[in-house]
Write a protein that holds these residues in place. Structure first.
Motif, PDB file in Angstrom:
ATOM      1  N   TYR A   4      -1.904  -6.038  -9.210  1.00 31.64           N
ATOM      2  CA  TYR A   4      -1.035  -4.946  -9.653  1.00 31.64           C
ATOM      3  C   TYR A   4      -1.302  -4.581 -11.113  1.00 31.64           C
ATOM      4  O   TYR A   4      -1.327  -3.401 -11.468  1.00 31.64           O
ATOM      5  CB  TYR A   4       0.442  -5.335  -9.476  1.00 31.64           C
ATOM      6  N   ARG A   7      -4.413  -2.490 -11.266  1.00 27.01           N
ATOM      7  CA  ARG A   7      -4.171  -1.111 -10.807  1.00 27.01           C
ATOM      8  C   ARG A   7      -3.451  -0.299 -11.885  1.00 27.01           C
ATOM      9  O   ARG A   7      -3.808   0.852 -12.149  1.00 27.01           O
ATOM     10  CB  ARG A   7      -3.329  -1.146  -9.530  1.00 27.01           C
ATOM     11  N   HIS A  30       2.829   5.274  -3.758  1.00 27.59           N
ATOM     12  CA  HIS A  30       2.219   4.934  -5.045  1.00 27.59           C
ATOM     13  C   HIS A  30       3.007   3.843  -5.751  1.00 27.59           C
ATOM     14  O   HIS A  30       2.424   2.971  -6.414  1.00 27.59           O
ATOM     15  CB  HIS A  30       2.140   6.178  -5.928  1.00 27.59           C
ATOM     16  N   TYR A  33       2.005   0.664  -4.158  1.00 21.26           N
ATOM     17  CA  TYR A  33       0.645   0.325  -4.563  1.00 21.26           C
ATOM     18  C   TYR A  33       0.620  -0.300  -5.956  1.00 21.26           C
ATOM     19  O   TYR A  33      -0.152  -1.228  -6.217  1.00 21.26           O
ATOM     20  CB  TYR A  33      -0.208   1.599  -4.543  1.00 21.26           C
ATOM     21  N   LEU A  34       1.477   0.176  -6.849  1.00 15.68           N
ATOM     22  CA  LEU A  34       1.449  -0.262  -8.251  1.00 15.68           C
ATOM     23  C   LEU A  34       2.404  -1.404  -8.572  1.00 15.68           C
ATOM     24  O   LEU A  34       2.246  -2.068  -9.605  1.00 15.68           O
ATOM     25  CB  LEU A  34       1.755   0.916  -9.172  1.00 15.68           C
ATOM     26  N   ILE A 138      -2.961   8.880  -9.397  1.00 10.53           N
ATOM     27  CA  ILE A 138      -2.877   7.663  -8.585  1.00 10.53           C
ATOM     28  C   ILE A 138      -3.825   7.760  -7.391  1.00 10.53           C
ATOM     29  O   ILE A 138      -4.442   6.770  -6.988  1.00 10.53           O
ATOM     30  CB  ILE A 138      -1.445   7.401  -8.102  1.00 10.53           C
ATOM     31  N   SER A 142      -6.518   4.868  -6.661  1.00 10.45           N
ATOM     32  CA  SER A 142      -6.383   4.059  -5.450  1.00 10.45           C
ATOM     33  C   SER A 142      -7.430   4.380  -4.390  1.00 10.45           C
ATOM     34  O   SER A 142      -7.487   3.708  -3.357  1.00 10.45           O
ATOM     35  CB  SER A 142      -4.984   4.260  -4.853  1.00 10.45           C
ATOM     36  N   THR A 145     -11.270   1.186  -2.418  1.00  7.59           N
ATOM     37  CA  THR A 145     -10.536   0.021  -1.952  1.00  7.59           C
ATOM     38  C   THR A 145     -11.048  -1.271  -2.586  1.00  7.59           C
ATOM     39  O   THR A 145     -12.252  -1.499  -2.688  1.00  7.59           O
ATOM     40  CB  THR A 145     -10.641  -0.108  -0.427  1.00  7.59           C
ATOM     41  N   GLU A 149      -7.612  -5.068  -0.238  1.00 15.46           N
ATOM     42  CA  GLU A 149      -7.170  -3.924   0.560  1.00 15.46           C
ATOM     43  C   GLU A 149      -8.032  -3.764   1.812  1.00 15.46           C
ATOM     44  O   GLU A 149      -7.522  -3.478   2.902  1.00 15.46           O
ATOM     45  CB  GLU A 149      -7.226  -2.654  -0.276  1.00 15.46           C
ATOM     46  N   GLU A 305      -5.350   4.315   2.160  1.00 17.35           N
ATOM     47  CA  GLU A 305      -4.856   3.139   1.466  1.00 17.35           C
ATOM     48  C   GLU A 305      -3.380   3.082   1.738  1.00 17.35           C
ATOM     49  O   GLU A 305      -2.920   3.716   2.672  1.00 17.35           O
ATOM     50  CB  GLU A 305      -5.209   3.124  -0.034  1.00 17.35           C
ATOM     51  N   ASN A 309      -3.440   9.302   0.733  1.00 20.32           N
ATOM     52  CA  ASN A 309      -3.461  10.298  -0.329  1.00 20.32           C
ATOM     53  C   ASN A 309      -4.200  11.579   0.017  1.00 20.32           C
ATOM     54  O   ASN A 309      -3.824  12.293   0.918  1.00 20.32           O
ATOM     55  CB  ASN A 309      -4.034   9.665  -1.596  1.00 20.32           C
TER      56      ASN A 309
END
Length: 366
Positions: A4, A7, A30, A33-34, A138, A142, A145, A149, A305, A309
């Motif tokens: 994290y 990212r 997002h 993801y973060l 983002i 992202s 990968t 992931e 992902e 997106n």
């Protein structure tokens, strides 16, 4: 935590290159993801992650959900608001503390989880704040990968393939959509995996309905069957479209043959250095040259992902990079309005596109 942090650093670097002083992330995918938090509490109002150089991340959330965010995310600094009308003032206070009240703030202006009214209320609180669109930041960070992931995607695809094999082996005259859906979930559950997402499932003329859910409708001889299903692992979905015909059905068989050709073109086109628009052109061109252009009524695909997106659409300028992955559902309308097709999840590699599925996208004739 390390993944994290990595990212978040990439977001900060990308935002800095774009001249953005603070990035304010609101899209639920997002945020997950973060930070790791699933974003479910954000149905009430905006949940926003503030990233700015030289300061730890700050999460703004509804007070009712603060403890969940604290427990499930990697963020230690949180601000809460009790009522929706308080969001702008709480956010403005935090930006003042960070010295960002008169800086450039990148916000995801194309995000469904952030209303124009929320942005306008914040600007009314901070008249010197310059809001710019950070919708792509983002997505670009992202898009490629990481190994962790890719492993999640492959694990999700393994679950998905179990669902596809179950679907294919259960096709017989008189079986209902619901019976097969229940059998799929039984076998996935026996594997210890999360339930699959049945995006679309239909027999016969029910395939004229996009994103149709399983029903008591039974399969008859000489009818088509199509399933779009997603196995899930750590929020990564192994979506896959597979089709079959019990007996013969000339109309959908012809459409599926064209979808197969388009998917194979997608595998070839998923090469580093090409643009998303060139990818779209390669795939869409197959359908257009067949004279069935009016049957292709959606985007060619989208990034894969945790947050699904950017789209692969005509004239898109985004550059495909090694390690990007795409879902390419080629579902075409037949002359009588039946939806039919197939898909692949494709990883862009130096050698070209690599399908992550091992099940054939060719039409099954049961």
């Amino acid at each position: 935590m390390g993944e994290y942090s990595s990212r978040q650093k990439r977001v900060l670097d990308t935002a800095n290159n774009a001249g953005i002083d603070a990035t304010m992330i609101a899209a639920h995918g997002h945020l997950r993801y973060l930070t790791g938090y699933h974003g479910g509490g954000g149905y009430f109002g905006p949940f926003v992650l503030i990233l700015t150089p030289g300061h730890a991340p700050v999460y703004l959330a509804r007070e009712y959900e603060v403890q969940s965010v604290r427990d499930e995310s990697c963020v230690g600094e949180l601000d809460g608001y009790a009522h929706l009308h308080e969001f702008a003032s709480v956010c403005a206070d935090r930006l003042r503390k960070l010295g960002l009240h008169n800086k450039r703030a990148g916000m995801e202006l194309g995000c469904w989880n952030l209303a124009r009214a929320d942005v306008m209320a914040l600007q009314a609180e901070l008249l010197e704040l310059e809001v710019v669109d950070a919708n792509k930041i983002i997505a670009r960070v992202s898009a490629v990968t990481a190994d962790v992931e890719l492993k999640a995607m492959r694990d999700a695809m393994a679950v998905n393939e179990l669902a596809i094999r179950t679907f294919q082996s259960a096709l017989r005259e008189g079986v209902s959509e619901m019976e097969i859906a229940e059998l799929i979930n039984e076998r996935v559950s026996a594997l210890g995996a999360s339930p699959v997402i049945l995006v679309s499932f239909g027999f016969g003329d029910r395939n004229e309905l996009p994103h149709e859910r399983p029903s008591a409708h039974q399969l008859s001889f000489n009818e088509p069957a199509m399933i779009e299903v997603g196995g899930v692992k750590d929020a990564y979905v192994g979506a896959l479209v597979r089709s079959a015909v019990l007996g013969r059905h000339a109309e959908t068989e012809a459409v599926h043959a064209l979808a197969e050709e388009a998917v194979e073109a997608a595998i070839v086109a998923a090469r580093p250095g090409a643009t998303a628009g060139e990818f779209d052109c390669a795939v869409r061109g197959v359908v257009e040259r067949s004279g069935r252009a009016d049957g292709f009524r959606h985007r060619t695909g989208y990034q894969v992902e945790a947050s699904w997106n950017d789209s692969l659409e005509p004239e898109a300028k985004d550059i495909i990079e090694k390690g990007m992955a795409f879902d390419t559902p080629i579902i075409l309308f037949s002359e009588n309005g039946c939806l039919f097709g197939c898909s692949e999840k494709i990883l862009a590699t130096e050698r070209g596109g690599e399908p992550l599925s091992t099940t054939s996208h060719e039409l099954l004739k049961a």
